[in-house]
Every structure is written in structure tokens, then in C-alpha cells.
Design a protein around this motif. Structure first.
Motif, PDB file in Angstrom:
ATOM      1  N   LYS A 158      15.965  49.289   9.895  1.00  0.00           N
ATOM      2  CA  LYS A 158      15.550  48.697   8.625  1.00  0.00           C
ATOM      3  C   LYS A 158      14.517  47.612   8.853  1.00  0.00           C
ATOM      4  O   LYS A 158      14.349  47.096   9.950  1.00  0.00           O
ATOM      5  N   GLN A 159      13.825  47.263   7.779  1.00  0.00           N
ATOM      6  CA  GLN A 159      12.853  46.186   7.855  1.00  0.00           C
ATOM      7  C   GLN A 159      13.549  44.830   7.902  1.00  0.00           C
ATOM      8  O   GLN A 159      14.667  44.662   7.418  1.00  0.00           O
ATOM      9  N   GLU A 162      14.538  41.316   6.709  1.00  0.00           N
ATOM     10  CA  GLU A 162      14.679  40.813   5.354  1.00  0.00           C
ATOM     11  C   GLU A 162      15.008  39.326   5.338  1.00  0.00           C
ATOM     12  O   GLU A 162      15.712  38.830   6.215  1.00  0.00           O
ATOM     13  N   HIS A 187      16.246  35.097   8.575  1.00  0.00           N
ATOM     14  CA  HIS A 187      15.997  36.491   8.249  1.00  0.00           C
ATOM     15  C   HIS A 187      16.956  37.338   9.082  1.00  0.00           C
ATOM     16  O   HIS A 187      17.573  36.844  10.023  1.00  0.00           O
ATOM     17  N   GLN A 201      17.421  41.617  10.666  1.00  0.00           N
ATOM     18  CA  GLN A 201      16.916  42.975  10.763  1.00  0.00           C
ATOM     19  C   GLN A 201      18.015  43.876  11.296  1.00  0.00           C
ATOM     20  O   GLN A 201      18.473  43.707  12.434  1.00  0.00           O
TER      21      GLN A 201
END
Length: 115
Positions: free
Chosen positions: A41-42, A44, A35, A37
Motif C-alpha cells: 500500500k501507499q 499514508e 505516517h 506504510q
């Protein structure tokens, strides 16, 4: 104590490549995931790979990244090519233990794409 440890991040110029590594220790993990980040932002999802080697990717990056794993080394890799400034983020790996399904996250590795 089970843990995941990422490495391989750093500063790279646009168009460059990096290979991130995530070493698992202390337990046997199932599918392993990457993932990221970016600031503000979130987090992802990028990619995942099963113990058998089946890989899945987020559509937006699948033409630029390759996930692989070496079960003997308990390590998963993320090869990233044609990097863009928008790829700047902290990259994390995560997984769950096969027994018990306990989820773990690494501490992350910073990737900065800039000229």
C-alpha cells in the motif's frame, strides 16, 4: 547531521496498545508528522503536531491515536490503542527544519498486530 529516529514498534496482540517515539537531532524541526506504510500500500498520513502542540489526525484513526511532543527532548510520540491487524505497517515520522525547510524522514519502525 540532522536525523529522525523512530522506536517503540514491535509485535502486539489485537486490542493492544503501543507508544511510538521519534527523536529528532541535529536541527530544530517544525511540525512533526507520523505516517505509515502497510505492505503493498501507499504511505499514508496519520497525525501531525505543531511545536505549539496543535494536533491533527486522519479521520480514520483519530479515535485510537494520540500524538504528543516534548520539545525539550526533541521527541514526538504516537500513542496507539485498540490496535487491529490492519494497523500492521512500518511507521515513519517526518518533519522539516525550521530554517531552510529541509525535509527529513526516519528509517521507520515496524508494528505488527497479530495473535
Amino acid at each position: 547531521q540532522a536525523q529522525l529516529q523512530e522506536s517503540g514498534g514491535g509485535l502486539v496482540q489485537p486490542g493492544g496498545s503501543l507508544r511510538l517515539s521519534c527523536e529528532a537531532s541535529g536541527n530544530i524541526f517544525s511540525a512533526m508528522n507520523w505516517h505509515r506504510q502497510a505492505p503493498g500500500k501507499q504511505r499514508e498520513f496519520i497525525a501531525s503536531i505543531t511545536r505549539g502542540g496543535r494536533a491533527d489526525y486522519v479521520d480514520s484513526m483519530k479515535d485510537r491515536v494520540t500524538i504528543s511532543r516534548d520539545n525539550a527532548k526533541n521527541t514526538v510520540y504516537l500513542q496507539m490503542n485498540s490496535l487491529k491487524p490492519t494497523d500492521t505497517a512500518v511507521y515513519y515520522c517526518n518533519s522539516r527544519t525550521i530554517i531552510g525547510g529541509v525535509e527529513y524522514w526516519g528509517q521507520g519502525t515496524q508494528v505488527t498486530v497479530s495473535s
